[in-house]
Structures are given as C-alpha cells and as structure tokens.
Design an enzyme around this catalytic site. Structure first.
Site, PDB file in Angstrom:
ATOM      1  N   ASP A  84     -29.796  57.275 -15.184  1.00 25.11           N
ATOM      2  CA  ASP A  84     -30.528  58.071 -14.202  1.00 25.11           C
ATOM      3  C   ASP A  84     -29.651  58.355 -12.988  1.00 25.11           C
ATOM      4  O   ASP A  84     -28.921  57.474 -12.520  1.00 25.11           O
ATOM      5  CB  ASP A  84     -31.755  57.312 -13.716  1.00 25.11           C
ATOM      6  CG  ASP A  84     -32.737  56.972 -14.830  1.00 25.11           C
ATOM      7  OD1 ASP A  84     -32.310  56.819 -15.985  1.00 25.11           O
ATOM      8  OD2 ASP A  84     -33.924  56.835 -14.529  1.00 25.11           O
ATOM      9  N   ASP A 120     -29.903  60.889 -18.745  1.00 19.22           N
ATOM     10  CA  ASP A 120     -31.283  60.461 -18.514  1.00 19.22           C
ATOM     11  C   ASP A 120     -31.854  61.289 -17.365  1.00 19.22           C
ATOM     12  O   ASP A 120     -31.349  62.368 -17.078  1.00 19.22           O
ATOM     13  CB  ASP A 120     -31.346  58.954 -18.241  1.00 19.22           C
ATOM     14  CG  ASP A 120     -32.609  58.319 -18.805  1.00 19.22           C
ATOM     15  OD1 ASP A 120     -33.707  58.644 -18.291  1.00 19.22           O
ATOM     16  OD2 ASP A 120     -32.522  57.520 -19.749  1.00 19.22           O
ATOM     17  N   ASP A 121     -32.891  60.790 -16.700  1.00 24.41           N
ATOM     18  CA  ASP A 121     -33.526  61.582 -15.659  1.00 24.41           C
ATOM     19  C   ASP A 121     -32.538  61.962 -14.558  1.00 24.41           C
ATOM     20  O   ASP A 121     -31.778  61.123 -14.072  1.00 24.41           O
ATOM     21  CB  ASP A 121     -34.674  60.800 -15.028  1.00 24.41           C
ATOM     22  CG  ASP A 121     -35.833  60.582 -15.991  1.00 24.41           C
ATOM     23  OD1 ASP A 121     -36.144  61.514 -16.746  1.00 24.41           O
ATOM     24  OD2 ASP A 121     -36.413  59.486 -15.972  1.00 24.41           O
ATOM     25  N   HIS A 133     -32.626  64.225 -19.021  1.00 19.70           N
ATOM     26  CA  HIS A 133     -34.013  64.247 -19.471  1.00 19.70           C
ATOM     27  C   HIS A 133     -34.917  65.073 -18.567  1.00 19.70           C
ATOM     28  O   HIS A 133     -36.121  65.085 -18.758  1.00 19.70           O
ATOM     29  CB  HIS A 133     -34.567  62.820 -19.566  1.00 19.70           C
ATOM     30  CG  HIS A 133     -33.970  62.025 -20.672  1.00 19.70           C
ATOM     31  ND1 HIS A 133     -34.270  60.685 -20.880  1.00 19.70           N
ATOM     32  CD2 HIS A 133     -33.068  62.346 -21.640  1.00 19.70           C
ATOM     33  CE1 HIS A 133     -33.584  60.224 -21.918  1.00 19.70           C
ATOM     34  NE2 HIS A 133     -32.854  61.217 -22.389  1.00 19.70           N
ATOM     35  N   ARG A 166     -40.939  67.592 -15.537  1.00 15.71           N
ATOM     36  CA  ARG A 166     -41.536  66.472 -16.277  1.00 15.71           C
ATOM     37  C   ARG A 166     -42.347  65.566 -15.353  1.00 15.71           C
ATOM     38  O   ARG A 166     -41.868  65.140 -14.304  1.00 15.71           O
ATOM     39  CB  ARG A 166     -40.425  65.647 -16.944  1.00 15.71           C
ATOM     40  CG  ARG A 166     -40.920  64.597 -17.931  1.00 15.71           C
ATOM     41  CD  ARG A 166     -39.749  63.825 -18.494  1.00 15.71           C
ATOM     42  NE  ARG A 166     -40.120  63.046 -19.660  1.00 15.71           N
ATOM     43  CZ  ARG A 166     -39.353  62.096 -20.214  1.00 15.71           C
ATOM     44  NH1 ARG A 166     -38.164  61.812 -19.689  1.00 15.71           N
ATOM     45  NH2 ARG A 166     -39.761  61.439 -21.270  1.00 15.71           N
ATOM     46  N   LYS A 190     -44.723  62.033 -15.898  1.00 10.36           N
ATOM     47  CA  LYS A 190     -45.056  61.054 -16.946  1.00 10.36           C
ATOM     48  C   LYS A 190     -45.745  59.827 -16.343  1.00 10.36           C
ATOM     49  O   LYS A 190     -45.235  59.186 -15.432  1.00 10.36           O
ATOM     50  CB  LYS A 190     -43.810  60.649 -17.733  1.00 10.36           C
ATOM     51  CG  LYS A 190     -42.577  60.342 -16.892  1.00 10.36           C
ATOM     52  CD  LYS A 190     -41.359  60.022 -17.746  1.00 10.36           C
ATOM     53  CE  LYS A 190     -40.112  59.823 -16.890  1.00 10.36           C
ATOM     54  NZ  LYS A 190     -38.944  59.340 -17.644  1.00 10.36           N
TER      55      LYS A 190
END
Length: 361
Positions: free
Chosen positions: A183, A203-204, A225, A256, A258
């Site tokens: 991240d 990743d993020d 991501h 996104r 979540k």
C-alpha cells in the site's frame, strides 16, 4: 520522477511555504553519518541524516519524541538491510509536533524485492512495514526518495494537520509481481492531505481505514488495487474524505469502497470522488461492497455498519472486457449520488442493495 532502475518512490510532504534556505545546516554534532550515530542527534532541532550508510538487519530508525519544530534533512542513500522483523515493526518512524522533513538528494532503500514472495503480510517470510508518520500540526515534508518498500510504504497514524505532496512510489521491477500489501498510503488520522503523488505499486494506492478529514488530490495511481476507502472493520469510522482529480491505470480496481462483512459499530460517511480518469482496469471501474474479507468477498453483504452519503462525479474511462464497469453489493447503504459516470469496456453494471439505484447502474 527520478530515473532509477530500482523500485523507487519520491515523497514530498506539504510545502506550506518554501523550505528556508538555511534548512539542513545542521552542526557536525547533529549530523548522523552512520546508524549508530542517529541516537546521538535526536535531541537536536536541526538533524542531518547523511548517507551513504546501512541500517543493520533487524534494526529500526526511531525518530519519535523529537522537539517541537525539529527539521530533518536526508541526503545520500540510507539502506535498510534485510532482516527478519515482521509487520508489527516499522523500519523508520518519525513523530513529533511541527516536524519538517526534507529528503532532497536522499534515498531510502527498504530492500523490498528480497522480501517479496507474493504473500505480503499474510504469510511467507516476515516483512516489516516501511515508514510510519506520527506528526501533528503545521508540517512541511518534501522530496524523499524511497526504494523497495517490503510492505505498507506509509502508515499515517496519530497524525493531524499533515500534508504530503509530490511523492513518487515505484515498486516496478523484475519481481514486481511478487510484491503484495505494498500500500502506498494507509491513513488512520485526522486532517491529512496527500497531493501530487505518483504511485506504482501492487496494492491500494490509498487506504483510508479509520480517519476523518482526508483529501487525496491530483495523484496518479498505476498497477495497484485502486483508490480505496477501507477496508473498514468493526469499531472503525471513516468520514469526510474527498478524492479528486486523480488517474488510475493498469489497476485491479478504480474507485473502491470496502466494508468487512462482519463489521459492527463501524461506518463510512460523506465520501466524494470527483474527476477520476480510469484506464485498463482489470476488475471493477467502481466497486462498493459490504461483503469484504481479507481472503476474498463472501457474496453476502453485512448489514450492521452503514455506508452513506457517497457522491461520485465525473468518473470516466475504460475497464477490460473481463471486468465490470460498476459493481455495488450493499446490505446497509443509503444516499448515493452519482453523476457523469462514463465507464466503458467491461460487463454491464451490477448494483444490489441500494435504492434508488444511482446513475451508472
């Protein structure tokens, strides 16, 4: 971006004004040219970390408890030797009030590829996180270069009134497919602005986990991501986040949000994404889900923690044909306002658990 064959990122945090011309003029007594010397300079108010030198395996740099108003300059290359520290450790921590960090001409090397095994923080070899910021108030941080984060590049916790600008994070290279949980920015703080970043990771690009008042603007995210709210777990609250004028390319997801499917006493409220350009997104152009777990989506959304007041405006671009343009799976969602949604290339939108269905569904 600085040309470098390694996995490089350049960080700049908050030029609230220009850095004083005398910045970095630390006395010899406040200059560390080795790992052993760092402990001797922590009491200084003008610190110079002057590479090249190596931080030994299983050692960390602790720059917490600094005097208010301390300035830190980083020059040369500081390498963190591979060790066996796990994800409960941070290789570098900086903490204090009104701390200024200037990394112009400096490089921090975390030896990431020597850790990467495709499992990130979920297993395999132990991997430490790279940089933790615990900084309150009026901070100026500029132009760090960081190479090879093992996992989690920036963990921003217990911080406030912090601005990070002009960062480039680059985890590309021959082993990039094995990088995981890299991240760029994990935020659990109040009043954080991140602007002008360029991120290449796995990743993020942004993960806002437990925070209030976050602005993420004019950033470029590639290969990860997506730009994420969450994942939000039991007891966590994310409120008042604005993501604007960003590009997301070659990533699994675009926009996104979540929430863990078993989250209780949690909430996501007042979230805005605007002027977001997507390209070559693999899975979802927009994804809002309440069935998240670390091991994958369950297909059954949780109902005990709400997502509300979500505004998406001018989200446009392309998704791969195997992906989905817009995907929403909610158990407790309300007040979604979407406008100017123009995402093409993927499968038709699937929006469940939200009424009325917003534009783009």
């Amino acid at each position: 971006m600085v040309a470098n064959s390694g996995n490089l990122f350049i960080l700049a945090v908050a030029l609230l004004g220009s850095v004083p011309s005398t910045f970095g003029a630390a006395t010899s007594a406040c200059t560390a040219t080795s790992y052993a010397a760092i402990a001797n300079v922590k009491s200084c108010t003008s610190i110079l970390l002057k590479g090249p030198f190596t931080v030994p395996a299983n050692k960390v740099v602790d720059l917490t408890g600094l005097k208010s108003g301390t300035t830190i300059q980083i020059t040369g290359t500081i390498t963190f030797a591979k060790g066996t520290l796990d994800k409960t450790n941070d290789l570098l921590t900086i903490g204090g009030s009104s701390i200024t960090v200037d990394g112009t001409g400096g490089t921090l090397d975390g030896n990431g590829p020597s850790y990467w095994d495709g499992l990130g923080g979920n297993g395999g070899v132990n991997k430490p996180k790279f940089i933790r910021l615990k900084i309150a108030g009026g901070t100026q941080n500029c132009w760090w270069k960081v190479v090879n984060s093992p996992i989690h590049t920036f963990s921003i916790s217990s911080s406030s009134s912090l601005t990070i600008s002009g960062v480039t994070i680059d985890n590309r290279g021959s082993k990039q497919s094995l990088g995981h949980n890299t991240d760029a920015f994990d935020v659990s703080s109040t009043g954080v602005t991140i602007t002008g970043a360029t991120v290449y990771n796995q990743d993020d690009c942004l993960a806002v986990n437990n925070a209030n008042g976050v602005n993420f603007t004019n950033n470029k995210c590639d290969g990860g991501h997506g730009i994420s709210i969450g994942s939000v777990k039991t007891g966590s609250t994310v409120k008042s986040v604005t993501v604007s004028d960003c590009t997301i390319s070659n990533s699994d997801n675009g926009v996104r949000i979540k929430m863990y499917n078993d989250a209780t006493g949690a909430s996501i409220d007042t979230i805005t994404y605007k002027n977001i350009a997507l390209s070559n997104i693999a899975k979802y152009g927009i994804v809002i889900q309440q069935d998240y777990t670390n091991s994958g989506a369950t297909g059954t959304p949780g109902t005990k923690s709400p997502i509300s007041n979500v505004v998406l405006n001018n989200i446009h671009g392309t998704v791969k044909s195997s992906g989905t343009n817009v995907y929403i799976l909610c158990g407790n969602c309300s007040k979604f306002t979407f406008s100017q949604i123009a995402i093409t290339g993927g499968k038709a939108a699937s929006c469940k658990g939200i009424s009325p269905k917003p534009t783009g569904c």
